[in-house]
Design an enzyme around this catalytic site. Structure first.
Site, mmCIF file in Angstrom:
data_model
loop_
_atom_site.group_PDB
_atom_site.id
_atom_site.type_symbol
_atom_site.label_atom_id
_atom_site.label_comp_id
_atom_site.label_asym_id
_atom_site.label_seq_id
_atom_site.Cartn_x
_atom_site.Cartn_y
_atom_site.Cartn_z
ATOM 1 N N HIS A 77 -37.339 15.997 -8.231
ATOM 2 C CA HIS A 77 -38.905 15.370 -8.063
ATOM 3 C C HIS A 77 -39.650 13.996 -7.316
ATOM 4 O O HIS A 77 -40.564 14.092 -6.578
ATOM 5 C CB HIS A 77 -38.742 14.650 -9.925
ATOM 6 N N GLU A 78 -38.244 13.368 -7.191
ATOM 7 C CA GLU A 78 -38.937 12.337 -6.238
ATOM 8 C C GLU A 78 -39.108 12.678 -5.062
ATOM 9 O O GLU A 78 -40.388 12.105 -4.246
ATOM 10 C CB GLU A 78 -37.829 11.167 -6.211
ATOM 11 N N HIS B 242 -42.477 13.533 -4.222
ATOM 12 C CA HIS B 242 -43.868 12.429 -4.013
ATOM 13 C C HIS B 242 -43.705 12.563 -2.512
ATOM 14 O O HIS B 242 -44.521 12.199 -1.603
ATOM 15 C CB HIS B 242 -43.282 11.490 -4.888
HETATM 16 ZN ZN ZN Z 1 -42.844 11.267 -10.760
#
Ligand code: ZN
Length: 420
Positions: free
Chosen positions: A224-225, A228
């Site tokens: 998830h990170e 980003h």
């Molecule tokens: Zn996030």
């Protein structure tokens, strides 16, 4: 009412040692970041991104912090498993677990052709540019264990100093700090972030693959990170009014929580019923959490690849003396790393049909658009057609080229460089 239920679920989770709903420290994108994202999908970078056969290898550095009573919470094997799981998350093999009743294994993820490997550190402690290794046991693999009790937990202040002191490499290197951040499980910086020293992912060490944070032991939090870090926003970024900048992720009113076990959060939730599709609860960029995530979409893949080529990649150009390079793709207000292979001084020229241009060249270090040149750097500012020359110091190969427009936006920007 929903919030009260969530709070009750959180309390129950913390007392029973069950899954805590996900919380990421990356807030809503600013209007400037949204503009960058729409430019990314609109302009030529999407063409580069669509060439998805070229495998991108992202070099990775990892930092683990120990205190007196905190001995090796994460083993090397766990770090290696995490890297392997990160790699799997970026392939079409990323899918749900067929033992889960909701799993539909024909609806898996996409092949991004983005892969991750350990960066390599020389005996002098500098990064060996362009070298990676798949195995953490290999000599020079960029993994550090440090006795720093203060950095086992971080907030914005000591987290800033931690990154400032430790960060390795250019914008292409993924620096992962295994530190428990205040108020969230993890957070990351966007590729457009102007503060390069802050760049990277800060993540609770218990959320590593094999870690003991209940519900986060697979290691998807890092995926998830890294989403980003490669330019993706949360799927609920725009609520039901606007999207997350990506066409094939359905709109979502608010974050999804859990994986179907929390009251008010059924897996078939459709929080924007007037828009196509149900909520993207299995998408890595929602808030569902480790047990539910397995998917990136083709649109997300295109944005991540475009972000890489535009903001993070080091591009290699071989210059012959006197022969100008092909036009170099740059955006005004951006900066890009180029590895210019030549033993000579280099003159770069930026031209545009309209606008004012600030051109900055500097070997290896971050361009700052300062008004006067130092050794190893040059800068110039004015109307279109700006050139500056920088002599190449010994053992320096990577040249930053930055272009800025202060007053009148630049149109039809062209940058070329020549060995002189
Ligand atoms: Zn996030």
């Amino acid at each position: 009412m929903k919030n009260r239920l969530l709070l009750l679920a959180l309390l129950a989770a913390s007392t029973k040692g069950q899954v805590v709903p996900f919380s990421c420290g990356v807030g809503h994108a600013t209007s400037e970041q949204l503009q960058e994202l729409s430019a990314l999908t609109a302009d030529g970078s999407s063409i580069i991104a669509s060439n998805s056969n070229e495998v991108i290898t992202v070099p990775v550095c990892s930092y683990i912090f120990n205190g007196r009573h905190n001995d090796d919470e994460i083993t090397d094997q766990m770090l290696q498993d995490q890297l392997d799981y990160l790699n799997q998350g970026f392939t079409a093999a990323s899918c749900c677990d067929v033992s889960d009743s909701w799993c539909n294994p024909v609806d898996c993820s996409v092949e991004t052709n983005i892969q991750f490997a350990w960066a390599v550190v020389t005996p002098k402690g500098t990064l060996a540019e362009g070298h990676t290794t798949p195995n953490i046991q290999d000599e020079g693999a960029c993994s550090f264990r440090l006795f720093r009790p203060l950095w086992i937990r971080t907030n914005s202040v000591n987290g800033f100093f931690m990154k400032r002191l430790l960060r390795k490499g250019g914008p292409n290197v993924l620096n992962i700090y295994w530190s428990n951040p205040l108020g969230s499980i993890a957070y990351a910086t966007f590729p457009t972030s102007s503060k390069r020293k802050h760049d990277g992912v800060v993540i609770n060490p218990a959320a590593v693959t094999g870690g003991d944070l209940p519900g986060y032991g697979r290691g998807s939090t890092l995926i998830h990170e890294v989403g980003h870090w490669l330019g993706l926003l949360h799927t609920f970024q725009g609520s039901c009014e606007s999207s997350d900048g990506i066409d094939d992720t359905p709109m979502e009113y608010a974050p999804f929580r859990g994986c179907g076990e929390l009251p008010g959060y059924p897996l078939d939730r459709d929080s924007c019923p007037n828009n196509p599709g149900t909520d993207p609860v299995h998408n890595f960029m929602d808030y569902s959490g480790d047990l539910c995530w397995y998917k990136f979409t083709a649109g997300q893949m295109a944005v991540m690849r475009a972000s890489w080529f535009k903001y993070r990649a080091i591009n290699t150009i071989v210059l012959q003396e006197g022969q100008p390079s092909e036009a170099i793709t740059l955006v005004a207000r951006g900066r890009q790393l180029y590895s210019l292979i030549t033993s000579n001084a280099i003159r770069c020229t930026a031209s545009a049909t309209e606008g004012d241009i600030g051109l900055y060249l500097q070997w290896r270090h971050e361009p700052r658009y300062i008004a006067f040149p130092f050794i190893n750097s040059c800068s110039t500012h004015g109307l279109p057609d700006q050139s500056c020359t920088v002599r190449r110091p010994r053992q320096q190969e990577v040249l930053y080229i930055g272009v800025k427009s202060s007053f009148v936006p630049v149109t039809d920007l062209t940058v070329t460089c020549v060995a002189v």
